[in-house]
Design an enzyme around this catalytic site. Sequence first.
Site, PDB file in Angstrom:
ATOM      1  N   GLU A   1     -52.323 -92.294  29.203  1.00  0.00           N
ATOM      2  CA  GLU A   1     -51.904 -93.708  29.187  1.00  0.00           C
ATOM      3  C   GLU A   1     -50.905 -93.991  28.073  1.00  0.00           C
ATOM      4  O   GLU A   1     -50.031 -94.834  28.212  1.00  0.00           O
ATOM      5  CB  GLU A   1     -53.119 -94.618  29.012  1.00  0.00           C
ATOM      6  CG  GLU A   1     -53.826 -94.964  30.290  1.00  0.00           C
ATOM      7  CD  GLU A   1     -54.762 -96.150  30.098  1.00  0.00           C
ATOM      8  OE1 GLU A   1     -54.282 -97.280  29.958  1.00  0.00           O
ATOM      9  OE2 GLU A   1     -55.989 -95.922  30.073  1.00  0.00           O
TER      10      GLU A   1
ATOM     11  N   CYS B   1     -59.728-102.738  30.536  1.00  0.00           N
ATOM     12  CA  CYS B   1     -60.446-101.483  30.309  1.00  0.00           C
ATOM     13  C   CYS B   1     -60.775-101.185  28.848  1.00  0.00           C
ATOM     14  O   CYS B   1     -61.701-101.738  28.304  1.00  0.00           O
ATOM     15  CB  CYS B   1     -59.703-100.316  30.961  1.00  0.00           C
ATOM     16  SG  CYS B   1     -60.791 -98.872  31.114  1.00  0.00           S
TER      17      CYS B   1
ATOM     18  N   ASN C   1     -49.315-101.839  31.194  1.00  0.00           N
ATOM     19  CA  ASN C   1     -50.519-101.903  32.025  1.00  0.00           C
ATOM     20  C   ASN C   1     -50.877-103.395  32.056  1.00  0.00           C
ATOM     21  O   ASN C   1     -51.288-103.961  31.045  1.00  0.00           O
ATOM     22  CB  ASN C   1     -51.618-101.057  31.368  1.00  0.00           C
ATOM     23  CG  ASN C   1     -52.806-100.855  32.274  1.00  0.00           C
ATOM     24  OD1 ASN C   1     -53.076-101.667  33.143  1.00  0.00           O
ATOM     25  ND2 ASN C   1     -53.539 -99.777  32.045  1.00  0.00           N
TER      26      ASN C   1
ATOM     27  N   ASN D   1     -60.785 -98.559  34.682  1.00  0.00           N
ATOM     28  CA  ASN D   1     -60.893 -97.229  35.302  1.00  0.00           C
ATOM     29  C   ASN D   1     -61.481 -96.334  34.217  1.00  0.00           C
ATOM     30  O   ASN D   1     -60.771 -95.960  33.273  1.00  0.00           O
ATOM     31  CB  ASN D   1     -59.520 -96.646  35.657  1.00  0.00           C
ATOM     32  CG  ASN D   1     -58.889 -97.222  36.911  1.00  0.00           C
ATOM     33  OD1 ASN D   1     -58.888 -96.616  37.970  1.00  0.00           O
ATOM     34  ND2 ASN D   1     -58.310 -98.406  36.773  1.00  0.00           N
TER      35      ASN D   1
ATOM     36  N   GLU E   1     -58.350-102.743  37.129  1.00  0.00           N
ATOM     37  CA  GLU E   1     -57.128-102.233  36.482  1.00  0.00           C
ATOM     38  C   GLU E   1     -56.387-101.311  37.467  1.00  0.00           C
ATOM     39  O   GLU E   1     -57.029-100.553  38.204  1.00  0.00           O
ATOM     40  CB  GLU E   1     -57.561-101.410  35.249  1.00  0.00           C
ATOM     41  CG  GLU E   1     -56.446-100.698  34.508  1.00  0.00           C
ATOM     42  CD  GLU E   1     -56.986 -99.689  33.473  1.00  0.00           C
ATOM     43  OE1 GLU E   1     -58.071 -99.089  33.688  1.00  0.00           O
ATOM     44  OE2 GLU E   1     -56.318 -99.512  32.441  1.00  0.00           O
TER      45      GLU E   1
ATOM     46  N   LYS F   1     -51.914-104.897  28.478  1.00  0.00           N
ATOM     47  CA  LYS F   1     -53.003-104.196  27.773  1.00  0.00           C
ATOM     48  C   LYS F   1     -52.611-103.868  26.334  1.00  0.00           C
ATOM     49  O   LYS F   1     -51.531-103.300  26.095  1.00  0.00           O
ATOM     50  CB  LYS F   1     -53.344-102.922  28.546  1.00  0.00           C
ATOM     51  CG  LYS F   1     -54.533-102.134  28.027  1.00  0.00           C
ATOM     52  CD  LYS F   1     -54.833-100.988  29.004  1.00  0.00           C
ATOM     53  CE  LYS F   1     -56.035-100.160  28.612  1.00  0.00           C
ATOM     54  NZ  LYS F   1     -56.333 -99.106  29.615  1.00  0.00           N
TER      55      LYS F   1
HETATM   56  N1  CDT Z   1     -58.378 -97.025  31.552  1.00  0.00           N
HETATM   57  C1  CDT Z   1     -59.003 -96.933  30.366  1.00  0.00           C
HETATM   58  O1  CDT Z   1     -58.636 -97.615  29.414  1.00  0.00           O
HETATM   59  N2  CDT Z   1     -60.012 -96.038  30.290  1.00  0.00           N
HETATM   60  C2  CDT Z   1     -60.648 -95.728  29.056  1.00  0.00           C
HETATM   61  C3  CDT Z   1     -61.013 -94.288  29.051  1.00  0.00           C
HETATM   62  C4  CDT Z   1     -61.138 -93.798  27.687  1.00  0.00           C
HETATM   63  S1  CDT Z   1     -61.088 -92.073  27.647  1.00  0.00           S
HETATM   64  C5  CDT Z   1     -59.506 -91.721  27.346  1.00  0.00           C
HETATM   65  C6  CDT Z   1     -61.897 -96.550  28.778  1.00  0.00           C
HETATM   66  O2  CDT Z   1     -62.038 -97.000  27.636  1.00  0.00           O
HETATM   67  O3  CDT Z   1     -62.735 -96.723  29.650  1.00  0.00           O
END
Ligand code: CDT
Length: 312
Positions: free
Chosen positions: A148, A174, A112, A199, A47, A129
Amino acid sequence: MTREITVAAAQLGPIQRTDSRESAVARMIHLLREASRNGVELVVFPELALTTFFPRWFVENISEADHWYETEMPSSVTQPIFDVARELKIGFCLGYAEITAPDTNGVRHRFNTQILVDREGKIVGKYHKVHIPGHEHHEPDRPFQHAERYYFEPGPEGFDVWKAFGGRFGMMICNDRRWPESYRLMGLKGVEMILCGYNTPIHYVPDPSQDILQGFHNSLVMQSGAYQNGTWVVGVAKAGLEEGVELLGQSCIVAPSGQIVAQALTADDELVIARCDLDWCKRYKETLFDFDKYRRPEVYGPITSQRGAILD
Ligand code: CDT
């Protein structure tokens, strides 16, 4: 025709704020060449693979963040990925921040985004996304932001499956991997391999007790989603210490049995490679998870009609 495909999860180590897109592209091209030497036919990048994970900073005027987004794909900077992949006859999947041209109301949309590119360098699939985590306003007390929901709108198109590489391929990004609906919607389109960049900060600010479970939860959701839908899942991290935030690695390739068949050993640039038999999906799709025979959609209504829990 063989239904086997050699796939690489191309994990990237950290990309710092001052690192140029050109340097990220050079790292990806290095991984593409290494993949080619290993007989890989499809390389999956993380991502937001072209830049640092910029939602960790808040800017009052969102247009100040426009430089993090791509206005075209490919651009002059990203064209070399397409050129080298086509020269090597490798398909790829790439995540990036996208800002659209103004629509009829003059609005530019920020997504995204992840694309699927075939072995001839043609974009065959594009995904925005759906599940956008984090917060929409500045939260100055946090050690780092996860804004985000400020920087991206949720993809309105939902989940899709594309016929490519001799099979049915789906994409998610993600946080989508934590939601069973993501996998199931693609499962209902016969998906055989789901490609997912991520990420994931190891420190979960709202509840730090989850920090030590990040790796467990990562495997848990992807292994369950694979098994319950009889599909391969390729999970690819941007990993390591990025701008002082530790990002989870553990990129992996999960079989339709739910077993992890290959996993990253580092938190840096690394290829995780597996030869994947798409026909393996049938063992689950035609037995225990024969959807047409066993599913009961007539009692699943609340899943789509209701968002939060309703307590009696
Ligand atoms: N990039 C992404 O979606 N990361 C989320 C972090 C969650 S915490 C706000 C994840 O689900 O891994």
